[in-house]
Design an enzyme around this catalytic site. Sequence first.
Site, PDB file in Angstrom:
ATOM      1  CB  SER A 167       2.356 -14.122  26.807  1.00  0.00           C
ATOM      2  OG  SER A 167       1.084 -13.618  26.445  1.00  0.00           O
ATOM      3  CE1 TYR A 169       4.561  -9.994  24.167  1.00  0.00           C
ATOM      4  CE2 TYR A 169       2.392 -11.021  24.254  1.00  0.00           C
ATOM      5  CZ  TYR A 169       3.505 -10.520  24.905  1.00  0.00           C
ATOM      6  OH  TYR A 169       3.571 -10.555  26.276  1.00  0.00           O
TER       7      TYR A 169
END
Length: 340
Positions: free
Chosen positions: A130, A155
């Site tokens: 990501s 995350y």
Amino acid sequence: MNSKRTLITGVAGFIGFHVSKRLLADGYEVIGIDNLNDYYDVRLKESRLMILQEHRNFVFCKIDLTDKSAINALFESKSFDCAINLAAQAGVRHSITNPYVYLKSNIEGFLNILEACRNHPVKHLIYASSSSVYGANKKMPFSTHDNVDHPLALYAASKKSNELMAHAYSSLYNIPSTGLRFFSAYGPYGRPDMALFIFTKAILAGTPINVYNHGKMKRDFTYIDDLVESVTRLIPKAPSPNANWDASNPDPASSFAPYRLFNVGNNNTVELIRYIEIIEEKLGRRAIKNFLPIQEGDVPDALADVEDLQRTIDFKPSTPIEVGVGKFIDWYLDYYKVKL
């Protein structure tokens, strides 16, 4: 390429669905797994699956990535040419309020895939990282050749951990692995927790939208078809060890092992307030805006350096934001039977 048997995890998810749909159209055999969790409306996931199940060369298995025995059994029963890991617990803010879910899904789940690839070798492991891994980095555009050691949310830390885990397994067991740092993917069948979906739904309902950082955040929005094209072109490009890798000046994007990292982004930023204006223009309605400070865990700007990607696959994501948002809204109006 027609004989390629590919595993796609998170197959009922936004990106997993679109990648699977493309590979099936290209003649691949796709075995897809998903746990169909209720992080968002399961009916949307089921709708995606129904489309994929129209293809004869698609097999769906309802498996949770953290179920080690089920993952092992699947790898034992199939001989995968390529494994594409797109399953994960997504969402930056959700990771702040529900941290343990991320460790289980994104760390333990990915470990099960790595172990399966070790015991049942694949020609290429591709996995989703990501853009959030860039965290506190300020140097623009974000480059895979820069260190990313200051994540702003769990995350992001879990995705950085995936990259490190993949490198360890590439080094130990010679697993060719490619990590893809996706930048703000959007498009039809997108996730309901993403800004485009939230804004469209609220504007149509006449309810306020929260505009964080007073609309000044900038994002590198990547249209789903461009992302899928990038993944598809990378499948036959399994990485080899970098013969020029220098341990005294290590390049994070490559290695002495068969390991690579790529950004997948548009290499173009759009300010949040302009993003909202485009949605308003496409809907023919004005948003009721509630301006707020930046949220905890968010980065103010993101821009992808995609030179390595373009050099490797001779392709660069380039769909204009106006076109991509228009296609999403056309899908949304049709899917939810909304008339303007």
